[in-house]
Write an enzyme that holds these catalytic residues in place. Structure first.
Site, PDB file in Angstrom:
ATOM      1  N   LYS A 192      -6.173  -0.532  55.954  1.00 12.56           N
ATOM      2  CA  LYS A 192      -7.284  -1.180  56.656  1.00 12.56           C
ATOM      3  C   LYS A 192      -6.784  -2.219  57.662  1.00 12.56           C
ATOM      4  O   LYS A 192      -7.235  -2.253  58.804  1.00 12.56           O
ATOM      5  CB  LYS A 192      -8.155  -1.868  55.595  1.00 12.56           C
ATOM      6  N   ARG A 267     -19.670  -8.031  50.599  1.00  8.39           N
ATOM      7  CA  ARG A 267     -19.182  -7.483  49.332  1.00  8.39           C
ATOM      8  C   ARG A 267     -20.317  -7.221  48.359  1.00  8.39           C
ATOM      9  O   ARG A 267     -20.125  -6.547  47.352  1.00  8.39           O
ATOM     10  CB  ARG A 267     -18.224  -8.466  48.667  1.00  8.39           C
ATOM     11  N   ARG A 306       5.233   0.021  47.886  1.00  9.70           N
ATOM     12  CA  ARG A 306       5.159  -1.271  48.555  1.00  9.70           C
ATOM     13  C   ARG A 306       5.677  -2.365  47.606  1.00  9.70           C
ATOM     14  O   ARG A 306       6.402  -3.259  48.019  1.00  9.70           O
ATOM     15  CB  ARG A 306       3.705  -1.561  48.961  1.00  9.70           C
ATOM     16  N   ARG A 312       5.630  -7.902  45.318  1.00 12.89           N
ATOM     17  CA  ARG A 312       4.316  -8.410  44.904  1.00 12.89           C
ATOM     18  C   ARG A 312       4.018  -7.899  43.498  1.00 12.89           C
ATOM     19  O   ARG A 312       3.918  -6.690  43.283  1.00 12.89           O
ATOM     20  CB  ARG A 312       3.227  -7.904  45.855  1.00 12.89           C
ATOM     21  N   ARG A 324      -7.733  -2.597  40.086  1.00 20.12           N
ATOM     22  CA  ARG A 324      -8.233  -3.041  41.393  1.00 20.12           C
ATOM     23  C   ARG A 324      -9.102  -1.954  42.034  1.00 20.12           C
ATOM     24  O   ARG A 324     -10.090  -2.249  42.695  1.00 20.12           O
ATOM     25  CB  ARG A 324      -7.058  -3.373  42.315  1.00 20.12           C
TER      26      ARG A 324
END
Ligand code: IMP
Ligand code: MG
Length: 368
Positions: A192, A267, A306, A312, A324
């Site tokens: 995105k 949201r 990633r 992360r 998530r």
């Protein structure tokens, strides 16, 4: 679509329909003034075409004269009306038919009627091609109405926008949304952010990322930022109103923008509604929710990869990643429904190269 000065207009009423409406008015006037010799008082400049058409259809004897009053600047009606050109010769004792192109607030009309009363006319009636009942503020009944319309700004067949558009033989209305406002959606890892950067350049849009807006407000200790922080410090969710107010402030900062990419907002259903209300007060709207669709397994794979390089922690644990997604799915489902109900949901295949995905997005956005 046509452009007059800075604004865009789209087709609204065809020539055929105008003719029918004009005929309808002409027939009624003919009926009512059979044995009379009225004076048509034509309100310049806009009523010129309409008057020409109905007067040519008048069977008996009649006269005509013109009046010019000024009240309009651009698209706003003023209540300060001045006579630019008065009635001449005298209308004393005459049966007058006021011919207007459009009655909006009715201010112009009232000013003209005042003049007629001073002139001591015998009688007067009002004929208007268009009438905006929702804008009309007077009690006076209008005798002949061609067509009632909503509060659109229209041009053509005599009506103008700052002088232009009178010569059009069809009626056009102002295209409501001048902006392209997009809600960009996609699950974590869908690309995105990358796409938002490309689209922002291509369409000259302002990219509003909720995360960035929050960080900016908190960092700069704005009033809203401090308010948001007070909730966060207590471990509470920031209330919708605070988020919305921050977003509104961000939109208002960008006067003259060609549109916005909303990223991470709305949201919730109530945020989506608040955004719609906010935009519609500006004569704007969300043109579409564009959602990148990527199969979950592929996203998990991408995020794990990633995680290997970025370190992360939330990108390293598969079950956390899946969590998530669940959250995302639940949230989007509601919003997808919200925008689908307005025919504004557009899913875009998010599997492929950056360029391929951009191309798919552009096909959708070009048509918004
Ligand atoms: P009112 O005094 O608000 O009733 O406005 C009447 C005059 O405003 C008309 O004679 C037109 O000149 C102008 N006007 C009102 N609405 C429109 C519109 O939609 N397009 C073009 N002119 C308009
Ligand atoms: Mg006028």
């Amino acid at each position: 679509m046509i452009q007059l000065h800075d604004l865009f207009f789209e087709k609204f009423i065809s020539q055929t329909e105008i003719n029918q409406v004009v005929n309808g008015v002409a027939v009624k006037i003919n009926d009512d003034y059979k044995k009379k010799s009225p004076v048509f008082l034509i309100v310049l400049n806009g009523a010129f075409f309409f008057a020409s058409d109905i007067i040519q259809k008048f069977d008996g004897n009649c006269e005509m004269c013109f009046i010019k009053v000024a009240s309009y600047q651009g698209m706003k009606s003023g209540d300060d009306i001045s006579t630019v050109m008065g009635v001449e010769p005298s209308l004393k004792g005459r049966d007058v038919i006021i011919v207007e192109d459009i009655v909006d607030t009715g201010n112009t009309l009232e000013a003209i009627i005042e003049i007629l009363q001073q002139e001591e006319v015998k009688s007067f009636r009002i004929a208007t091609l268009f009438y905006k009942p929702k804008a009309y503020t007077k009690d006076r009944k209008i005798d002949y109405i061609g067509l009632e319309i909503d509060n659109n700004f229209i041009v053509g067949y005599g009506l103008d926008y700052n002088g232009l558009g009178r010569n059009l033989n069809e009626i056009y209305k102002l295209k409501r949304s001048r902006m392209k406002n997009i809600v960009l959606f996609g699950p974590p890892g869908a690309g995105k952010g990358t796409q938002a950067e490309v689209l922002k350049e291509k369409y000259q849009l302002v990219h509003i990322s909720t995360g960035d807006v929050f960080r900016y407000n908190i960092k700069n200790k704005t009033e809203l930022g401090m308010l948001a922080k007070s909730f966060m410090d207590n471990g509470d969710l920031v209330p919708d109103e605070v988020t919305i107010d921050m977003l509104k402030a961000e939109v208002d900062k960008n006067i003259g923008a060609k549109g916005f990419i909303f990223d991470g907002f709305p949201r919730t259903n109530s945020q989506a509604k608040a955004l719609d209300t906010f935009l519609s007060d500006k004569g704007e709207e969300i043109n579409g929710m564009v959602a990148l669709e990527v199969p979950e397994d592929l996203l998990v794979e991408r995020l794990l990869k990633r995680g290997e390089t970025s370190g992360r922690p939330d990108d390293q644990d598969e079950s956390k990643i899946r969590n998530r997604f669940n959250e995302y799915e639940t949230k989007t489902a509601v919003l997808k429904e919200y925008y689908e109900a307005q025919n504004k949901y557009f899913g875009v295949d998010g599997v492929g190269s950056i360029k391929e995905i951009t191309e798919r997005l552009c096909v959708v956005i070009n048509n918004l």
